[in-house]
Structures are given as structure tokens and as C-alpha cells.
Scaffold this motif. Structure first.
Motif, PDB file in Angstrom:
ATOM      1  N   LEU A  15       0.826  -1.206   0.000  1.00 20.75           N
ATOM      2  CA  LEU A  15       0.000   0.000   0.000  1.00 20.75           C
ATOM      3  C   LEU A  15       0.860   1.255   0.000  1.00 20.75           C
ATOM      4  O   LEU A  15       0.495   2.268  -0.571  1.00 20.75           O
ATOM      5  CB  LEU A  15      -0.930  -0.005   1.210  1.00 20.75           C
ATOM      6  CG  LEU A  15      -2.122  -0.930   1.046  1.00 20.75           C
ATOM      7  CD1 LEU A  15      -2.815  -1.123   2.385  1.00 20.75           C
ATOM      8  CD2 LEU A  15      -3.093  -0.358   0.027  1.00 20.75           C
ATOM      9  N   PRO A  18       2.002   1.880  -4.020  1.00 19.03           N
ATOM     10  CA  PRO A  18       1.002   1.209  -4.848  1.00 19.03           C
ATOM     11  C   PRO A  18       1.396   1.124  -6.324  1.00 19.03           C
ATOM     12  O   PRO A  18       0.952   0.241  -7.026  1.00 19.03           O
ATOM     13  CB  PRO A  18      -0.250   2.077  -4.667  1.00 19.03           C
ATOM     14  CG  PRO A  18       0.249   3.392  -4.188  1.00 19.03           C
ATOM     15  CD  PRO A  18       1.549   3.177  -3.518  1.00 19.03           C
ATOM     16  N   ALA A  19       2.231   2.050  -6.777  1.00 19.51           N
ATOM     17  CA  ALA A  19       2.520   2.086  -8.199  1.00 19.51           C
ATOM     18  C   ALA A  19       3.660   1.148  -8.582  1.00 19.51           C
ATOM     19  O   ALA A  19       4.056   1.083  -9.734  1.00 19.51           O
ATOM     20  CB  ALA A  19       2.864   3.511  -8.627  1.00 19.51           C
ATOM     21  N   PHE A  51      -9.311   6.266  -9.493  1.00 15.78           N
ATOM     22  CA  PHE A  51      -8.571   5.269  -8.708  1.00 15.78           C
ATOM     23  C   PHE A  51      -7.596   4.499  -9.596  1.00 15.78           C
ATOM     24  O   PHE A  51      -6.419   4.353  -9.257  1.00 15.78           O
ATOM     25  CB  PHE A  51      -9.540   4.294  -8.040  1.00 15.78           C
ATOM     26  CG  PHE A  51      -8.848   3.147  -7.346  1.00 15.78           C
ATOM     27  CD1 PHE A  51      -8.228   3.335  -6.120  1.00 15.78           C
ATOM     28  CD2 PHE A  51      -8.799   1.888  -7.927  1.00 15.78           C
ATOM     29  CE1 PHE A  51      -7.571   2.291  -5.489  1.00 15.78           C
ATOM     30  CE2 PHE A  51      -8.146   0.841  -7.300  1.00 15.78           C
ATOM     31  CZ  PHE A  51      -7.524   1.039  -6.070  1.00 15.78           C
ATOM     32  N   THR A  52      -8.056   4.017 -10.744  1.00 12.72           N
ATOM     33  CA  THR A  52      -7.167   3.216 -11.594  1.00 12.72           C
ATOM     34  C   THR A  52      -6.066   4.094 -12.188  1.00 12.72           C
ATOM     35  O   THR A  52      -4.969   3.611 -12.455  1.00 12.72           O
ATOM     36  CB  THR A  52      -7.942   2.484 -12.704  1.00 12.72           C
ATOM     37  OG1 THR A  52      -8.878   3.380 -13.266  1.00 12.72           O
ATOM     38  CG2 THR A  52      -8.671   1.279 -12.164  1.00 12.72           C
ATOM     39  N   ALA A  54      -4.547   6.419 -10.544  1.00 16.60           N
ATOM     40  CA  ALA A  54      -3.538   6.546  -9.501  1.00 16.60           C
ATOM     41  C   ALA A  54      -2.911   5.205  -9.144  1.00 16.60           C
ATOM     42  O   ALA A  54      -1.849   5.147  -8.536  1.00 16.60           O
ATOM     43  CB  ALA A  54      -4.161   7.183  -8.254  1.00 16.60           C
ATOM     44  N   ASN A  55      -3.584   4.108  -9.504  1.00 11.17           N
ATOM     45  CA  ASN A  55      -3.082   2.769  -9.182  1.00 11.17           C
ATOM     46  C   ASN A  55      -3.012   1.926 -10.443  1.00 11.17           C
ATOM     47  O   ASN A  55      -3.878   1.069 -10.678  1.00 11.17           O
ATOM     48  CB  ASN A  55      -4.001   2.073  -8.168  1.00 11.17           C
ATOM     49  CG  ASN A  55      -4.049   2.821  -6.850  1.00 11.17           C
ATOM     50  OD1 ASN A  55      -3.252   2.598  -5.959  1.00 11.17           O
ATOM     51  ND2 ASN A  55      -4.992   3.748  -6.761  1.00 11.17           N
ATOM     52  N   VAL A  58      -3.785  -1.915 -10.727  1.00 15.77           N
ATOM     53  CA  VAL A  58      -5.086  -2.508 -10.407  1.00 15.77           C
ATOM     54  C   VAL A  58      -6.084  -2.204 -11.521  1.00 15.77           C
ATOM     55  O   VAL A  58      -6.169  -1.069 -11.996  1.00 15.77           O
ATOM     56  CB  VAL A  58      -5.637  -1.945  -9.073  1.00 15.77           C
ATOM     57  CG1 VAL A  58      -6.973  -2.571  -8.740  1.00 15.77           C
ATOM     58  CG2 VAL A  58      -4.651  -2.165  -7.942  1.00 15.77           C
ATOM     59  N   ALA A 318      -5.975  -4.723  -2.977  1.00 16.20           N
ATOM     60  CA  ALA A 318      -6.474  -3.806  -4.005  1.00 16.20           C
ATOM     61  C   ALA A 318      -7.871  -3.302  -3.643  1.00 16.20           C
ATOM     62  O   ALA A 318      -8.191  -2.115  -3.786  1.00 16.20           O
ATOM     63  CB  ALA A 318      -6.496  -4.512  -5.355  1.00 16.20           C
ATOM     64  N   ALA A 321      -7.688  -0.703  -0.934  1.00 21.18           N
ATOM     65  CA  ALA A 321      -7.238   0.589  -1.465  1.00 21.18           C
ATOM     66  C   ALA A 321      -8.398   1.295  -2.174  1.00 21.18           C
ATOM     67  O   ALA A 321      -8.607   2.500  -2.012  1.00 21.18           O
ATOM     68  CB  ALA A 321      -6.067   0.374  -2.422  1.00 21.18           C
ATOM     69  N   HIS A 325     -10.331   4.838  -1.209  1.00 23.24           N
ATOM     70  CA  HIS A 325     -10.505   5.881  -2.214  1.00 23.24           C
ATOM     71  C   HIS A 325     -11.974   6.313  -2.295  1.00 23.24           C
ATOM     72  O   HIS A 325     -12.284   7.498  -2.377  1.00 23.24           O
ATOM     73  CB  HIS A 325     -10.033   5.342  -3.562  1.00 23.24           C
ATOM     74  CG  HIS A 325     -10.184   6.314  -4.696  1.00 23.24           C
ATOM     75  ND1 HIS A 325      -9.313   7.355  -4.896  1.00 23.24           N
ATOM     76  CD2 HIS A 325     -11.113   6.399  -5.688  1.00 23.24           C
ATOM     77  CE1 HIS A 325      -9.691   8.039  -5.959  1.00 23.24           C
ATOM     78  NE2 HIS A 325     -10.780   7.485  -6.462  1.00 23.24           N
TER      79      HIS A 325
END
Lengths: 424, 300
Positions: A15, A18-19, A51-52, A54-55, A58, A318, A321, A325
């Protein structure tokens, strides 16, 4: 124990970065807001997209069952081996999901400190609704209260004062009759009945009349007791005056948002759909849920929690997270201003970067916010036949309001039959 | 001796071997699920793998058969089917006979237009009708308004909802029935009709004495299909347009049992509902087949 601690350590690490490049994780997210344009499909898609973005590790697959069918869909897909990883579960179904799907509480699957600090920012009585036996199985997500939306232009046309909206059912009845007489339009419509309404609004009406639909220990149905019968009779007197048509929920929203109804008692979740319809056409306002004279008003909340259903640690990370968010200050800004649900984070309400300016500009949300203080929980029905109990009760109540037979007899007969379906 | 025995066994086994794939399929796809449904109907179970089915005897059947909504739903189903028959049988037969004599492109244009509703997806058709019939913005009501008549709440009025659903179901099926009747009209022996015309029979007499009797197997088939399947065909429209309401006025037996059986994947309720429908409509099917054999006329 050692293994769990190890897994938690990994979760924390993942976490924190996350990237980081790793195998992409796909999660299936069941969300009923996605199922309907009037209930926030676009806003929900936007929150998932941010969200996707930034991550990148996922991928979120949004699945969109209508709110009345979420449970049947989850159940069918779990049995078929392709269930959700994360699901938006209506509070009425939460106990059933936890008991039947082997759900583990958040305390066991996410880092303790992370959970504590995230929950600390949320409204305590909201978080409480996701708890069973002291453990957090669902994270309170979208909440709404019953709001009496009204068309201020029709109030003026009927010689009523839009500054003083009706506060009791007697006043609602008089206003509805006056509006119908002056304009020929529907005086009042309500979202009490219909397949996607469950009984959440009905419970609020019965509670406000001093009754309950079932006993606090959830073993005995009480929706045919005098207080509940009196509430149904009150609604029937409005229907019998010919000023309250019985419409399906989509037709209700259409009727109100095209300026063809004076008042509309419904979840605040329809607020943005109504605002869009009213823009430049009529003045839409909102008031608190009406009370029964001499009794405190007891609005119930409708709403849902986010529940992690996957057993796979990577997907659980995931999902958690995504949950954080979707319950952040950023998310509640979107949820409140673009859908109409309550912000469950006081910091979002107060923050100038988030909701504060919008709330100042849109006083329509105030009755909804004010009702947060005296919310009563929506009590779920018990046992495996809970859906049949619900249908039996709501069919009888609907006929009691809009039909010809006597409400007392109808409710008593329905209560006898439904009680036989309760777990023994 | 041994050879003869082996030969005989083979001969006795052969038909069973040939039949095995078909029998296997029938057992696997029809009788085994039916048996399983029978077992499920005696239990209370939501199909959850972690929950044990609980034996409840005939409770599921009693619960369904004592639903106060049942009587209304059965009456609605009967009315719905009776009102469907003119739309799925009488009208298609008339249209097929009237357009049969048309020449050139007109026949195809007429029949094409009648056929169009059939190829529209039911949910789309339901949405289109919802807008057409809307009391405030719908085109149908706009027409009424132009004639000086008040708006009609086709789907919201308990006295009209069932008939509206029946009309939409029938409208969707006229094309299908017309197609069936046209096909069998084209297959009639033309010499019978020519002979009658030579004898001076009028067009009505040809229809009444020759076409209709020869069409009787097709007509019986349409009646059978309507009665056995009509209430299923209306399911999508009820689900989208009225939800069985207002106040159960458009609820049919299929929709009612679906509401109670499938809302929460209650396998016991749903299986009991399925078996009840199977028994009820099975009996109706046997009766109709018997009737068909008696009234149908075959040109042998």
C-alpha cells in the motif's frame, strides 16, 4: 499467526508503494449506482477511473446489478464460482451476506493502524452500521435519508408558503390537496412502495408513527399493531383524496423532475436527477421527512456498505485501497454533490477544498444533513425467507394505502402469514 | 453355440446402444433436473455451499398455494390468455387470408410490416411502449388529447394495466402467427380451391368451407402455443412496465411465483413453484392435445 503477520507486513508495504511494478490485479466490483443513470452511474465511473489512474497495477471491473437484485446476483455468481471481490451491499442484506458467505471482518484483513486511522475520519454512527458483534464487516459507503422534495412554484400557485413547507402528515395532506385543486397536478408522490424500495422508507414512516415493523430482537413481526395501522390509514386518506398517484420509481422521478408533482418523499439519492430536471424550469426545494403530530420524526437511512468478498490477499489489498478511495474526502465531494448521498466524513463537509462551498450554494442538501443527527437504523428482516416476508408485508401495506380493502385486516392477515416464515 | 449366444446378445443390445446417446441426454437434461427440483422443493435452502439444506416437507408448496395473491394472479392469467387469443389467432388468420390474394410487392410489404414487432427485443419494445403510453408525454395520449379526451393512465390504472400488457404481448406476436398461417395457406392444395370456384363458390364460402378446415391444425397449434406460453411471453413486459402492479392487477401466475421463488435464490420456493407450474400447464397441455386431435381436420 506468524503467516498472518507476514501477510499484513506485505500488505502495508504494497500500500505504501502502490505504483510499484507487479503483476496487475483485477478486481470485480459490484455496485448498484452503476446500474442507473438517475442514481449516479457517471459519478461512480469517474471515481473508479481516478482510482485506476492513480493505481496502474489494479484493474477494476465494475458490475452493475440494479439495487433490488444485488443479492440475487451476488449469490448466483458466488455459486457459479465467479463472485465479486468487492461488493456494495445494502444494509438490509449485510447480516445475510456475512452469515452465508464466510466474510471476514476488516480487522482481520487490513493493517490495524491503517483501518483505525481511516475509520477515525468517518462519522461514528455511520461506521457502526457496518459492524456486527463489534467487528467491521462492511465499510459504510453511501447513505441517504428520506427527504420531502417540493416544487416551490406549485406551492405558490396553490397559495401555499414555500418558506414554510409542511412538517406533519396532516399538513402534507392539506398541501397536497391544495396543490391538486389549484394546478390539477399530483399533490404528493412517495417512494415507499415498489420492488427497489425494500421497506426502508416504510420503516421510517412506521417508526415516526410510534410503531415498528418487527420487534427489537427480530423474532416477532409487529407491522399490524395499531401505530402502524394508523400510519397506513394516514397515507390512505391522502390517496383517497385523489392527490397521490401510485407510480413506479422511474415514473416518480420523471413526474417530479418535469414539474408535474407538488411533493415527493424519497431517498436523497435522487436529488441530482431531480435538480437536473428542475434546472431553469422550476424551483426545487427540500424539507425534512414529515412527522406524525405530537410524535418525534424518526427518519431511517437507506444505504450500503462496501464488503470485501475475495479470499485472495492481493485482491484484498487492491479492494481495500479502492474502498479507502471511495470513502475519501474527494469521493464524498463527488458522492454528495453529484449523486445526493450524505458525506460520511465531517472533514469533507467542513473543507473549503471539498464540500463547504457546494453546501453553501445548494441549501437543498441541508434537510438531509440535519437528519444525520436523529437517524434510526433500518432493521433487516430475519432468516432465509426474509425476502418473502418483505414482499408479503409490502404488498399488504400497498393495498392498504391504494386499494379498497381495510388496512387493519390486510396487515393482520399478512403479519400472520409472514410470521410463519420467520426462523423458529 | 457360443457364437449364436453372442450374436443374440449383440442383437438385443444394439437398439439400446443406438438409443443410449438420446436417452442419456434426456435423463441428464430433463429427468435428473426434474428429480433434483423435486428434492429441492421439499427443502429450505438458498443454494449456499456453506449452508445445509433443511428438510421442510411440503411447507414450500403450502406457502405458495396459500398466497393471497394467488387467486388474483390465476384470474389475471386466465383473462390475459383469453384476451390474447384474438390477437394471436383470429387476427393473424384474417390477415394471412386477406393478404394471400394480394399480388406483387404489396403482399410482402404488408407482411413485412406486420412482422417487424417480432424482431424487436422485448426489453426495447417495453421501453418504447412505456414512452408511447406515458400519460403526460406519450404519443398515444397526445392523440387522445387532440381528440379532446383526457389522458389515459394505461399502465398506472389498475383497471387497464393487464389489458395494456396483453395488447403489447399480442402486438409482438401477430407477425409470428401470421407467418405460420401464411406458410400453411401456401401449402394448401390449390386444386381444391379451384374446383370449388368452378362450382361457383363465393370467396367467403371458399374460406369458410375449404381454407379454414384445412387450416385447423395450424389454428389449433396457435391456440395451444398461446395458452401454454402466452403468460411467459408477457413476463418481460410485466417486469419492465408494471412489476405486476398496480396492486397486483397485472400479476400473472408466472410473475407471482417468480417474485416469491427467485428474489433471494430460495431454491425450495423456486423448485416448488416450478413443479406447480409444470403440473398445471402439463395438465392443460394434455387436455389441449386431446382436444386438438378431435377438432383438427387433416387433408389426407
Amino acid at each position: 499467526m506468524l503467516r498472518r503477520r507476514h501477510a499484513l507486513g506485505l500488505a502495508g508495504a504494497a500500500l505504501a508503494v502502490p505504483a510499484q511494478a507487479q503483476a496487475p490485479v483485477n478486481i470485480r466490483f459490484y455496485n448498484y449506482n452503476l446500474a442507473s443513470a438517475g442514481l449516479g452511474r457517471d459519478a461512480t465511473l469517474e471515481m473508479i477511473a481516478s482510482f485506476t489512474a492513480a493505481n496502474p497495477g489494479v484493474k477494476v471491473e465494475g458490475v452493475a446489478p440494479p439495487s433490488g437484485e444485488v443479492m440475487a446476483r451476488i449469490q448466483a455468481d458466488v455459486i457459479a464460482g465467479n463472485g465479486p471481490d468487492l461488493a456494495q451491499v445494502i444494509f438490509a442484506d449485510l447480516a445475510y451476506v456475512v452469515e452465508n458467505f464466510g466474510i471476514r471482518p476488516l480487522e482481520e484483513i487490513v493493517p490495524a493502524e491503517d483501518l483505525r486511522s481511516h475509520l477515525a475520519g468517518m462519522l461514528p454512527n455511520g461506521v457502526e452500521l457496518g459492524r456486527l458483534d463489534g467487528k467491521t464487516y462492511g465499510l459504510a459507503y453511501v447513505f441517504s435519508t428520506p427527504v420531502l422534495f417540493y416544487n416551490a412554484d406549485l406551492f405558490r400557485a396553490a397559495g401555499l408558503n414555500p418558506e414554510a413547507p409542511p412538517a406533519t402528515w396532516e399538513e402534507v395532506r392539506e398541501a397536497a390537496i391544495a396543490i391538486h385543486k389549484a394546478t390539477g397536478k399530483a399533490g404528493l408522490i412517495t417512494g415507499i412502495f415498489g420492488p427497489s424500495a425494500y421497506d426502508w422508507l416504510f420503516q421510517g414512516v412506521i417508526l415516526s408513527a410510534g410503531g415498528r415493523v418487527l420487534s427489537p430482537d427480530r423474532r416477532r413481526l409487529t407491522f399490524a399493531e395499531p401505530e402502524a395501522v394508523a400510519a397506513v390509514r394516514m397515507l390512505r386518506s391522502i390517496a383517497e383524496a385523489g392527490v397521490m398517484p401510485n407510480l413506479k420509481s422511474d415514473a416518480q422521478i420523471e413526474t417530479m423532475s418535469t414539474g408535474n408533482a407538488g411533493m415527493y418523499l424519497q431517498t436523497s439519492a435522487v436529488q441530482s436527477a431531480l435538480l437536473r430536471g428542475a434546472a431553469n424550469r422550476f424551483e426545487l426545494r427540500a424539507a425534512a421527512m414529515p412527522a406524525f403530530t405530537g410524535k418525534p420524526v424518526r427518519p431511517t437511512n437507506s444505504g450500503s456498505a462496501l464488503v470485501i468478498m475475495t479470499k485472495d490477499p492481493a485482491r484484498q489489498r487492491a479492494a481495500w485501497a479502492l474502498m479507502k478511495h471511495l470513502t475519501s474526502d474527494y469521493a464524498y465531494t463527488i458522492i454528495t454533490s453529484r449523486i445526493g448521498y450524505l458525506p460520511l466524513r465531517p472533514s469533507a463537509i467542513e473543507s473549503e477544498q471539498h464540500l463547504a462551498p457546494w453546501i453553501r450554494a445548494n441549501p437543498i442538501v441541508r434537510p438531509n444533513l440535519a437528519q444525520l443527527a436523529n437517524l434510526s437504523p433500518w432493521v433487516p428482516h430475519a432468516g432465509p425467507s426474509y425476502r418473502q416476508i418483505l414482499t408479503t408485508m409490502m404488498n399488504a401495506a400497498e393495498e392498504g394505502v391504494f386499494g379498497k380493502r381495510d388496512p387493519e385486516e390486510l396487515l393482520a392477515a399478512a403479519q400472520r402469514r409472514a410470521q410463519a416464515l420467520m426462523p423458529r | 453355440m457360443a457364437r449364436t449366444f453372442g450374436h443374440r446378445t449383440r442383437e438385443a443390445l444394439a437398439p439400446w446402444l443406438y438409443l443410449a446417446p438420446a436417452l442419456g441426454a434426456v435423463v441428464a437434461f430433463t429427468y435428473a433436473p426434474l428429480g433434483y427440483a423435486g428434492w429441492l422443493s421439499l427443502h429450505q435452502w438458498n443454494m449456499m455451499p456453506m449452508v445445509e439444506p433443511r428438510f421442510v416437507g411440503l411447507d414450500n408448496f403450502t406457502n405458495l398455494l396459500t398466497l393471497p395473491e394467488l387467486e388474483q394472479a390465476l384470474a389475471n392469467t386466465a383473462l390475459h390468455l383469453a384476451a390474447l387469443l384474438p390477437l394471436t389467432v383470429v387476427l393473424p388468420v384474417a390477415i394471412a387470408i386477406l393478404t394471400q390474394e394480394l399480388r406483387g410487392p404489396w403482399r410482402n410489404i404488408y407482411r413485412g410490416l406486420i412482422f417487424v414487432p417480432l424482431i424487436i427485443a422485448p426489453i426495447v419494445a417495453a421501453a418504447v411502449w412505456r414512452w408511447l403510453l406515458d400519460p403526460r408525454f406519450g404519443m398515444v395520449n397526445a392523440g387522445f388529447k387532440a381528440l379532446g379526451l383526457g389522458p389515459v393512465a394505461f399502465l398506472q390504472d389498475p383497471d387497464l394495466a393487464l389489458w395494456t400488457i396483453t395488447w403489447i404481448t399480442g402486438w409482438k406476436l401477430i407477425g409470428f402467427s401470421t407467418l405460420l398461417v401464411s406458410a400453411s395457406l401456401a401449402g394448401l392444395n390449390p386444386s381444391l380451391i379451384e374446383a370449388a370456384r368452378l362450382d361457383g363458390a363465393s370467396e367467403w364460402q371458399v374460406t369458410r368451407r375449404i381454407r379454414l378446415p384445412l387450416l385447423s391444425p395450424t389454428i389449433s397449434l396457435l391456440v395451444l402455443l398461446t395458452i401454454l406460453l402466452g403468460a411467459q411471453w408477457s413476463f418481460a413486459y410485466i417486469h419492465v412496465l408494471t412489476g405486476g402492479g398496480p396492486l397486483g392487477s397485472s400479476n400473472t401466475i408466472w410473475y407471482l411465483l417468480w417474485q416469491f421463488g427467485f428474489g433471494s435464490l430460495a431454491a425450495g420456493w423456486a423448485s416448488a413453484a416450478g413443479l406447480l407450474l409444470f403440473a398445471g400447464f402439463g395438465t392443460a397441455a394434455l387436455f389441449l392435445l386431446w382436444l386438438m386431435r378431435r377438432v383438427s381436420f387433416h387433408d389426407d
